[in-house]
Enzyme design. Structure first.
Site, PDB file in Angstrom:
ATOM      1  N   THR A 148      14.783   5.322  23.181  1.00  0.00           N
ATOM      2  CA  THR A 148      15.558   6.513  22.798  1.00  0.00           C
ATOM      3  C   THR A 148      15.037   7.058  21.475  1.00  0.00           C
ATOM      4  O   THR A 148      14.754   8.256  21.347  1.00  0.00           O
ATOM      5  CB  THR A 148      17.053   6.149  22.689  1.00  0.00           C
ATOM      6  OG1 THR A 148      17.426   5.443  23.854  1.00  0.00           O
ATOM      7  CG2 THR A 148      17.900   7.389  22.552  1.00  0.00           C
ATOM      8  N   ARG A 204      22.458   6.753  16.697  1.00  0.00           N
ATOM      9  CA  ARG A 204      22.929   5.596  17.488  1.00  0.00           C
ATOM     10  C   ARG A 204      23.683   4.682  16.530  1.00  0.00           C
ATOM     11  O   ARG A 204      23.167   4.337  15.466  1.00  0.00           O
ATOM     12  CB  ARG A 204      21.770   4.843  18.135  1.00  0.00           C
ATOM     13  CG  ARG A 204      22.237   3.542  18.783  1.00  0.00           C
ATOM     14  CD  ARG A 204      21.164   2.828  19.562  1.00  0.00           C
ATOM     15  NE  ARG A 204      20.840   3.516  20.791  1.00  0.00           N
ATOM     16  CZ  ARG A 204      20.011   3.026  21.713  1.00  0.00           C
ATOM     17  NH1 ARG A 204      19.440   1.842  21.541  1.00  0.00           N
ATOM     18  NH2 ARG A 204      19.758   3.705  22.824  1.00  0.00           N
TER      19      ARG A 204
HETATM   20  N1   CP Z   1      17.318   3.093  27.385  1.00  0.00           N
HETATM   21  C1   CP Z   1      17.526   2.815  26.090  1.00  0.00           C
HETATM   22  O1   CP Z   1      18.520   3.240  25.495  1.00  0.00           O
HETATM   23  O2   CP Z   1      16.543   2.050  25.507  1.00  0.00           O
HETATM   24  P1   CP Z   1      16.473   1.716  23.964  1.00  0.00           P
HETATM   25  O3   CP Z   1      17.642   0.823  23.634  1.00  0.00           O
HETATM   26  O4   CP Z   1      15.153   1.039  23.759  1.00  0.00           O
HETATM   27  O5   CP Z   1      16.583   3.013  23.213  1.00  0.00           O
END
Ligand code: CP
Length: 302
Positions: free
Chosen positions: A53, A102
């Site tokens: 992400t 995030r």
């Molecule tokens: N799909 C996804 O959110 O992967 P990451 O945690 O690596 O961002």
């Protein structure tokens, strides 16, 4: 178009369709680059680990001709000194044109959007939502099958804590799909999502065993997420619940296997070279889809 991307539930079907169409237009620019967002800055605030992400947002912003500032380790920021999320966001909105965030707290992205005057994109808030993952999942399914309507999608694994399957279930309820929900009892889809499926008349089955899987078009596998369990015993009980390998793949026929990644042991490496495997293509689709989201929020496309 929305000002922020916080929850897939904020979207009308027409918003989703617009992003999917624009993502298709972005495909060539995802290879060559562009100067659509030249001079624009994206703040990238990752309070939790991420590979796909975070880095696909960075790549998307750079392919649009913009630049990225931010952090992926709060130890190097003033968060370490006790600065609040609201104050951190209040700074970053002054330094940039959009914020992607995030954070492990459910509702954190919504809070950030309330503080920020520039658009905020939720890159995952705890077990709650991961809307841009859902947009790239929809894009991947439509690209593979040429449609979303008329498909049967199975969701497999951690349906309780898996924010990707929550967002995807809500989004798919806008289309004419059937769902099969495959999980251990402890990790069933939360009641509020089930209630939504019922209210929107989405046909669904809940099963526990991979062996009981009916014919489906897509199997959306998820990782059992150790980091979300309050009780380590619950994790130990469920961590090896499902594994797709060459032998269990025979139960799934021609179904395409998707996974938001990272995987741990739920999909064997030997599956990667089968025609069923769609998960790396899916991850790659993160670039044009996130270019489309950024371009719309930054107002650099009509
Ligand atoms: N799909 C996804 O959110 O992967 P990451 O945690 O690596 O961002």
């Amino acid at each position: 178009m929305l000002h922020d991307v916080i929850s897939i539930r904020d979207f009308e079907k027409q918003d989703i369709e617009r992003i999917l169409a624009l993502a298709e237009d972005m495909e060539p620019l995802a290879r060559t680059g562009s100067d659509l967002a030249k001079g624009k800055i994206l703040s990238s605030l990752f309070f939790e680990p991420s590979t796909r992400t975070m880095l696909s947002f960075h790549a998307a912003m750079e392919r649009l001709g913009g630049s990225v500032i931010g952090f992926s380790d709060t130890d190097t920021t003033s968060v370490k000194k006790g600065e609040t999320l609201a104050d951190t966001v209040a700074m970053m909105e002054r330094y940039s044109d959009a914020i992607v965030i995030r954070n492990p707290l459910e509702g954190s992205a919504r809070l950030a959007a309330e503080v920020s005057r520039v658009p905020v994109i939720n890159a995952g808030d705890g077990s709650n939502q991961h809307p841009t993952q859902t947009l790239l999942d929809l894009y991947t399914i439509r690209k593979e099958f040429g449609r979303l309507d008329g498909l049967t999608v199975a969701m497999l694994g951690d349906l309780k804590y898996g924010r990707t399957v929550h967002s995807l279930a809500y989004a798919l309820s806008m289309y004419d799909v059937s769902l099969v929900l495959v999980s251990p009892t402890e990790l069933r889809m939360p009641p509020e999502v089930i209630r939504h499926l019922e209210e929107t008349s989405v046909p669904y089955d809940e099963i526990m065993r991979l062996e009981d899987m009916p014919p489906v078009d897509v199997v959306y596998a998820t990782r059992i997420q150790k980091e979300r369990f309050a009780d380590p015993n619950e994790y130990e009980k469920t961590k090896d619940a499902y594994r797709i390998d060459r032998s269990t793949l025979t139960l799934l026929g021609d179904a395409k296997i998707m996974h938001p990644l990272p995987r741990v042991s739920e999909i064997a490496k030997e599956v990667d070279t089968t025609p069923n495997a769609l998960y790396f293509t899916q991850a790659g689709n993160g670039i044009p889809v996130r270019m489309a989201v950024l371009a719309l929020l930054l107002g650099v496309v009509a």
